[in-house]
Design an enzyme around this catalytic site. Structure first.
Site, short mmCIF file in Angstrom:
data_model
loop_
_atom_site.label_atom_id
_atom_site.label_comp_id
_atom_site.label_asym_id
_atom_site.label_seq_id
_atom_site.Cartn_x
_atom_site.Cartn_y
_atom_site.Cartn_z
N GLU A 3 9.91 -10.59 35.29
CA GLU A 3 10.08 -10.82 33.84
C GLU A 3 9.59 -12.22 33.46
O GLU A 3 8.98 -12.41 32.40
CB GLU A 3 11.56 -10.67 33.47
CG GLU A 3 11.89 -10.95 32.02
CD GLU A 3 11.29 -9.92 31.07
OE1 GLU A 3 11.75 -8.78 31.06
OE2 GLU A 3 10.33 -10.26 30.34
N LYS A 31 2.69 -15.52 37.46
CA LYS A 31 1.79 -14.66 36.67
C LYS A 31 0.42 -14.52 37.29
O LYS A 31 -0.19 -13.46 37.25
CB LYS A 31 1.67 -15.15 35.24
CG LYS A 31 1.06 -16.53 35.13
CD LYS A 31 1.32 -17.16 33.78
CE LYS A 31 1.30 -18.67 33.88
NZ LYS A 31 2.37 -19.27 34.66
N GLY A 52 4.69 -33.66 29.01
CA GLY A 52 4.92 -32.68 30.07
C GLY A 52 4.63 -31.26 29.66
O GLY A 52 4.94 -30.32 30.39
N LYS A 58 -1.50 -13.23 31.36
CA LYS A 58 -0.34 -12.62 30.72
C LYS A 58 -0.74 -11.35 29.96
O LYS A 58 0.02 -10.38 29.93
CB LYS A 58 0.34 -13.63 29.80
CG LYS A 58 1.03 -14.73 30.62
CD LYS A 58 1.30 -15.96 29.79
CE LYS A 58 2.02 -17.03 30.59
NZ LYS A 58 2.09 -18.31 29.86
#
Lengths: 425, 425
Positions: free
Chosen positions: A129, A105, A187, A205
């Site tokens: 995607e 991204k 995590g 995004k």
């Protein structure tokens, strides 16, 4: 059956999930595309470390030319992340006529248009995607299913780390630091969480989502981006008492002839669908003039969900190869949009202030609000410490211009300070 | 710019919205496809009635050959509904090499495969995104975005009428009849609501969703289909007290090597995303082995939302015409699945019973439950009338085979009767 060989650059969580999925689901992919897909070569920095992780017959190397110069490899998956050297690698792959699928991204938000041009020049596909909202197939859905609609708003929870932290702060009454530590332990947050918690990842995004929704590129520098690291437990509880949940939202909206985009904490009514999206999950709401409100919800990160989005790109590219229709662009919508006047960006706001606990302070604040033409809908005053009070307000609708005026006025008053100003949905 | 002329069969709510959208959003569609789309001819039963509703230059006729024989018309939208004569009309259109877009779920669920074969033979596209869940782009999403994943379950609220009725029953404590009347008043239910309220419409949609998810055709006759017309206000309130909301769900799940599909009222936990889908909205949850749980939410019906799905099909067909790739099928996934043993279909159940208010009845019931190997998790007994009691139970997990046994046992006892047996999610 015809074979299509794939190259893989990067073998982290997503890379190894891509490897696993291609192996396990090859039968269904064959059934749909009529082609047998397999990974031929994996490029990693440390060959010794990864040698054991790949099935027999797959080459592991630290030499990119093993992919670039291999005419058998048609599609390359880039999952190493970061802008450099990923940009240079993808450029050289496209120039070598390889179709590229990436989950990157940062790169797409900053150099997506430039790379799309190179892809087109080389009649190659470039798909990404997985770069937005992990497992939620939102980009292809906007391209295909909202093609004929006029999208007026796209907003959502597009960062799993911050949503996990906010969910813990709300449910367990943890401080931001406690919740962050837990997220790191599990995590869900990196050791340097800056990109996530300061809203930068979400902003990337929103740049990509805006590009797909409005056909226009919004510069990061034109977006106001605020993270969650200064949210207090008091704010979470106060929002809850008012009937809201604090979420880190990316909002990108058509206003007049322009597009307004912003990332920041927002108070979402508890019965709003976005308020029910918890933990590391993501959700994107797309509002179209014809279709109305739609919501797409799913895992925002994680190896297999992200790999599923990578695979959907690989299947699309494969179909294009079979049909001879590669190089047509992932998103072909192009449109010019104008500027948005801050006077026309209107929301109610949640304001949290610290003020000297002395007579006349509330009067002073009320005078400022009157001066900027804003008014209250709800107000709660509590004791902050011996000398100061905490005043929390939900305003009636006011513009971003008025909010800026308020900040300017308050900066000149040394007995009160604005701790938080969040939009209310 | 090249023109693509479109024919329209039917000019009801959806048809007139399609006409409106093509006119209003032609610029964006041009931008994406490089083609100028326009409606040339509309076929309706009553020409006089519709003559005034179309813009100048559009022909209105009751003669289908005006479309079939017009070589200029490349794409035809069928929005008249019903199986006959829609099936014959679409067949003749495909044989005349017209690409067809339809919103007709009854037809696609019953004859979709047959029509897909005719489309393929004529190198034509046949698309029907609007046939399931109105404005939610779920079919194309399954085809493109879950192509490489192994879908294990698809379930959801796929009928807007029943969801509206259930929402009113829950919020306003209305009886089923009162809520149905309101739905009819507002245009959310037809004057003969059978297809909606008895779950038949939802079952059609589950047939299509299963076809896309598993590549296999499930016969309606193999599905258990139950509607909402017998749901009592008492059940809605009792479910609420247990922490559940009653929704009409279609559930289609892989179990062992087979697919189990069913439509019926289900108790959904109040914090489950499906419990928050209210009024006429729809939502489909798709669970994939890789991606995990995803949810797609939006308006399930209505002219413009449904028209948006029709338009997304038209744009797809147009792209295929431009690229020379028509006739490749909307859904190419084909797979054989086995039968599901009712012993392996396992859920907790909500059971509502009326029993004679006399000593020994509960003992008798408990003995039956023990005999079939099932057990209770929660139980509430209230007075029904002077002679009978109402007993409501949530069971531990039990199989559909056990439920069938229970029904058989209870049918032989004349002092108690089973009023409702709903799955619990």
């Amino acid at each position: 059956m015809d074979e299509i060989k794939i190259g893989l650059v990067g073998l982290g969580t997503v890379g190894s999930s891509v490897l696993k999925m291609i192996t396990e689901n090859s039968h269904k992919v064959q059934n749909i595309t009529g082609r047998n897909l397999s990974i031929k070569t994996v490029v990693v920095r440390n060959v010794a470390k990864h040698q054991q992780e790949v099935p027999e017959g797959v080459t592991v190397t630290d030499d990119l030319t093993a992919i670039v110069d291999d005419p058998e490899i048609k599609i390359v998956v880039e999952v190493m992340g970061g802008v450099h050297p990923a940009k240079e690698i993808i450029t050289s792959l496209l120039k070598a006529k390889k179709h590229v699928v990436t989950a990157n991204k940062d790169l797409i938000a900053s150099a997506g248009e430039e790379l799309a041009v190179i892809a087109k020049q080389n009649h190659c596909d470039l798909m990404y995607e997985a770069s937005v909202a992990g497992g939620i197939p939102i980009l292809r859905t906007i391209v295909t299913s909202f093609a004929a609609d006029y999208i007026t708003e796209v907003k959502g929870i597009v960062n799993g780390t911050t949503n996990f932290i906010l969910t813990q702060m709300q449910r367990k009454h943890w401080s931001y630091d406690q919740a962050l530590m837990k997220a790191q332990e599990l995590g869900f947050a990196e050791s340097d969480p800056t990109n996530d918690v300061e809203g930068i990842d979400a902003a990337y995004k929103m740049v990509i989502l805006s590009q797909f929704s409005y056909g226009t590129h919004i510069k990061m520098s034109n977006m106001s981006v605020e993270g969650i690291s200064t949210i207090q437990q008091e704010d979470v509880q106060q929002a809850d008492a008012f009937g809201y949940t604090i979420k880190l939202l990316g909002i990108s909206r058509r206003i007049d002839d322009g597009v307004f985009a912003e990332v920041g904490p927002v108070l979402v009514p508890q019965d709003h669908p976005l308020a029910t999206i918890n933990n590391e999950n993501n959700a994107v709401m797309v509002t179209g003039k014809a279709v109305g409100e739609t919501l797409f919800y799913g895992p925002g990160a994680g190896g297999l969900p992200t790999a599923n989005s990578v695979l959907s790109d690989i299947v699309s590219v494969t179909k294009n190869i079979v049909l001879g229709t590669t190089g047509n662009g992932f998103n072909n919508y192009q449109s010019q949009v104008g500027k948005v006047d801050p006077k026309n960006v209107i929301y109610p706001y949640y304001l949290s202030l610290k003020m000297l606990d002395a007579p006349g302070q509330m009067l002073k604040f009320t005078q400022i609000m009157t001066q900027i033409g804003a008014s209250f809908s709800q107000i709660v005053q509590t004791k902050n410490d011996d000398q100061t009070a905490r005043v929390v307000i939900i305003t009636h609708e006011m513009s971003k211009a008025q909010l800026n005026d308020l900040k300017t006025y308050l900066s000149k008053v040394n007995t009160m300070s604005l701790l938080a100003a969040y939009k209310v949905l």
